[in-house]
Scaffold this motif. Structure first.
Motif, PDB file in Angstrom:
ATOM      1  N   GLU A   1      -2.635   4.766  -3.864  1.00 56.21           N
ATOM      2  CA  GLU A   1      -4.027   5.002  -3.500  1.00 56.21           C
ATOM      3  C   GLU A   1      -4.830   3.703  -3.577  1.00 56.21           C
ATOM      4  O   GLU A   1      -5.586   3.376  -2.655  1.00 56.21           O
ATOM      5  N   SER A   2      -4.680   2.969  -4.668  1.00 54.81           N
ATOM      6  CA  SER A   2      -5.375   1.691  -4.796  1.00 54.81           C
ATOM      7  C   SER A   2      -4.994   0.754  -3.653  1.00 54.81           C
ATOM      8  O   SER A   2      -5.852   0.105  -3.052  1.00 54.81           O
ATOM      9  N   ARG A   3      -3.720   0.706  -3.381  1.00 52.04           N
ATOM     10  CA  ARG A   3      -3.213  -0.174  -2.322  1.00 52.04           C
ATOM     11  C   ARG A   3      -3.830   0.163  -0.961  1.00 52.04           C
ATOM     12  O   ARG A   3      -4.047  -0.724  -0.128  1.00 52.04           O
ATOM     13  N   SER A   4      -4.134   1.438  -0.757  1.00 47.49           N
ATOM     14  CA  SER A   4      -4.654   1.881   0.540  1.00 47.49           C
ATOM     15  C   SER A   4      -6.023   1.287   0.857  1.00 47.49           C
ATOM     16  O   SER A   4      -6.466   1.338   2.005  1.00 47.49           O
ATOM     17  N   TYR A   5      -6.705   0.736  -0.143  1.00 47.58           N
ATOM     18  CA  TYR A   5      -8.037   0.171   0.074  1.00 47.58           C
ATOM     19  C   TYR A   5      -8.013  -1.324   0.417  1.00 47.58           C
ATOM     20  O   TYR A   5      -9.064  -1.925   0.620  1.00 47.58           O
TER      21      TYR A   5
ATOM     22  N   VAL B   1      -2.673  -4.219  -7.150  1.00 51.62           N
ATOM     23  CA  VAL B   1      -1.487  -3.756  -6.409  1.00 51.62           C
ATOM     24  C   VAL B   1      -1.561  -4.493  -5.068  1.00 51.62           C
ATOM     25  O   VAL B   1      -1.584  -3.903  -4.002  1.00 51.62           O
ATOM     26  N   GLY B   2      -1.598  -5.806  -5.175  1.00 51.47           N
ATOM     27  CA  GLY B   2      -1.932  -6.641  -4.029  1.00 51.47           C
ATOM     28  C   GLY B   2      -0.763  -7.366  -3.399  1.00 51.47           C
ATOM     29  O   GLY B   2       0.404  -6.978  -3.551  1.00 51.47           O
ATOM     30  N   TYR B   3      -1.095  -8.439  -2.695  1.00 47.67           N
ATOM     31  CA  TYR B   3      -0.104  -9.250  -1.990  1.00 47.67           C
ATOM     32  C   TYR B   3       0.261 -10.471  -2.830  1.00 47.67           C
ATOM     33  O   TYR B   3      -0.621 -11.187  -3.320  1.00 47.67           O
ATOM     34  N   GLY B   4       1.550 -10.712  -2.955  1.00 47.28           N
ATOM     35  CA  GLY B   4       1.994 -11.872  -3.708  1.00 47.28           C
ATOM     36  C   GLY B   4       1.624 -13.188  -3.048  1.00 47.28           C
ATOM     37  O   GLY B   4       1.431 -14.202  -3.718  1.00 47.28           O
ATOM     38  N   THR B   5       1.519 -13.193  -1.725  1.00 44.00           N
ATOM     39  CA  THR B   5       1.265 -14.435  -0.994  1.00 44.00           C
ATOM     40  C   THR B   5      -0.064 -15.088  -1.379  1.00 44.00           C
ATOM     41  O   THR B   5      -0.191 -16.312  -1.328  1.00 44.00           O
ATOM     42  N   ASP B   6      -1.053 -14.270  -1.742  1.00 44.05           N
ATOM     43  CA  ASP B   6      -2.328 -14.865  -2.170  1.00 44.05           C
ATOM     44  C   ASP B   6      -2.663 -14.499  -3.616  1.00 44.05           C
ATOM     45  O   ASP B   6      -3.808 -14.541  -4.041  1.00 44.05           O
TER      46      ASP B   6
ATOM     47  N   THR C   1       7.340  -1.152   0.778  1.00 41.44           N
ATOM     48  CA  THR C   1       7.196   0.142   0.115  1.00 41.44           C
ATOM     49  C   THR C   1       6.706  -0.060  -1.305  1.00 41.44           C
ATOM     50  O   THR C   1       7.233  -0.901  -2.048  1.00 41.44           O
ATOM     51  N   ILE C   2       5.684   0.703  -1.697  1.00 41.71           N
ATOM     52  CA  ILE C   2       5.164   0.630  -3.052  1.00 41.71           C
ATOM     53  C   ILE C   2       6.047   1.491  -3.944  1.00 41.71           C
ATOM     54  O   ILE C   2       6.195   2.696  -3.725  1.00 41.71           O
TER      55      ILE C   2
END
Length: 253
Positions: free
Chosen positions: A204-208, A138-143, A87-88
């Motif tokens: 919204e940013s995350r949705s892309y 607003v990305g993924y921590g894994t990368d 969840t964001i």
């Protein structure tokens, strides 16, 4: 000409060690779009607090100071990471969502702060509104927000974050006019764009992200064109929303 642009892109992606969201050019475009929507009095008031610093310089200040270790504590403020499916939300405190929310609240009461404090908060606002609209912030921590996601463009290696930050902007020579006129919003649509919250814009940013990661790691012209449009759209929206915040914060009280 296209070969020259490809060479420029490859040099940028292979030899730049620091990753700056949207690059200098993208951040400057965001504030230029915003200032075009402000009345003369509001522009003058904001410039008085910047005290000789241009809006372009203010927009990149948070990146410009990254090499000064005295400001290392500010580095986590440029982004927030959530793994896929999470969840964001505002996780408080050292991340872009929380910092933007608190900065906007402070600027709505800017008269309570010193001129130097207001100047710093304006620099934060200018820059972080640009960062928030770069989806990999607003990305993924894994990368690491795409920093460790390797891709290949024109048979050369780079990372996804750098490609989205500045690589495509330079390759496509995206400029103020491209972003300003990307979509013709009417007054109602502009009002709707500005009524969301920082959290809404982060989501919204995350949705892309699915669109940005839709590559087999071989970047082709179709991918560049699709994400060039996304970049122009996001920079335009960042500028429109920044203008809305500035109008609200610096209106006569």
């Amino acid at each position: 000409m296209k070969k020259t642009l490809i060479l420029t892109l490859l040099l940028l992606l292979n030899f730049t060690t620091e990753v700056f969201a949207w690059g200098e050019k993208g951040h400057e475009i965001v504030v230029e779009i915003a200032f075009k929507q402000l009345d003369k009095k509001t522009r003058k008031l904001i410039l008085s607090y910047l005290n000789g610093m241009t809006i372009e310089q203010a927009s990149t200040w948070m990146d410009d100071i990254k090499k000064d270790h005295a400001y290392d504590k500010l580095k986590p403020l440029h982004y927030v990471n959530f793994e896929k499916g999470e969840t964001i939300k505002d996780t408080c405190c050292d991340n872009i969502i929380h910092t933007l929310e608190s900065t906007i609240d402070d600027l709505k009461n800017y008269k309570k702060f010193s001129k130097e404090e207001v100047k710093t908060k304006i620099c934060f606002l200018f820059h972080l509104m640009g960062d928030l609209h770069q989806p990999l912030h607003v990305g993924y921590g894994t990368d690491k927000g795409g920093n460790s996601f390797q891709v290949s463009f024109n048979s050369k290696g780079t990372n996804l974050h750098g490609l989205m930050d500045y690589g495509i902007i330079e390759y496509e020579n995206i400029n103020l006019k491209d972003c300003l006129k990307y979509k013709n919003y009417n007054y109602e649509q502009i009002d709707s764009l500005c009524h969301g919250s920082v959290l809404d814009w982060a989501k919204e940013s995350r949705s892309y992200l699915d669109e940005i990661y839709s590559t087999n790691k071989q970047i082709n012209e179709t991918y560049i064109k699709t994400n060039s449009d996304l970049i122009k759209s996001q920079i335009q929206k960042a500028g429109i929303r920044l203008a809305g915040i500035l109008k609200e914060a610096f209106k006569e009280k």
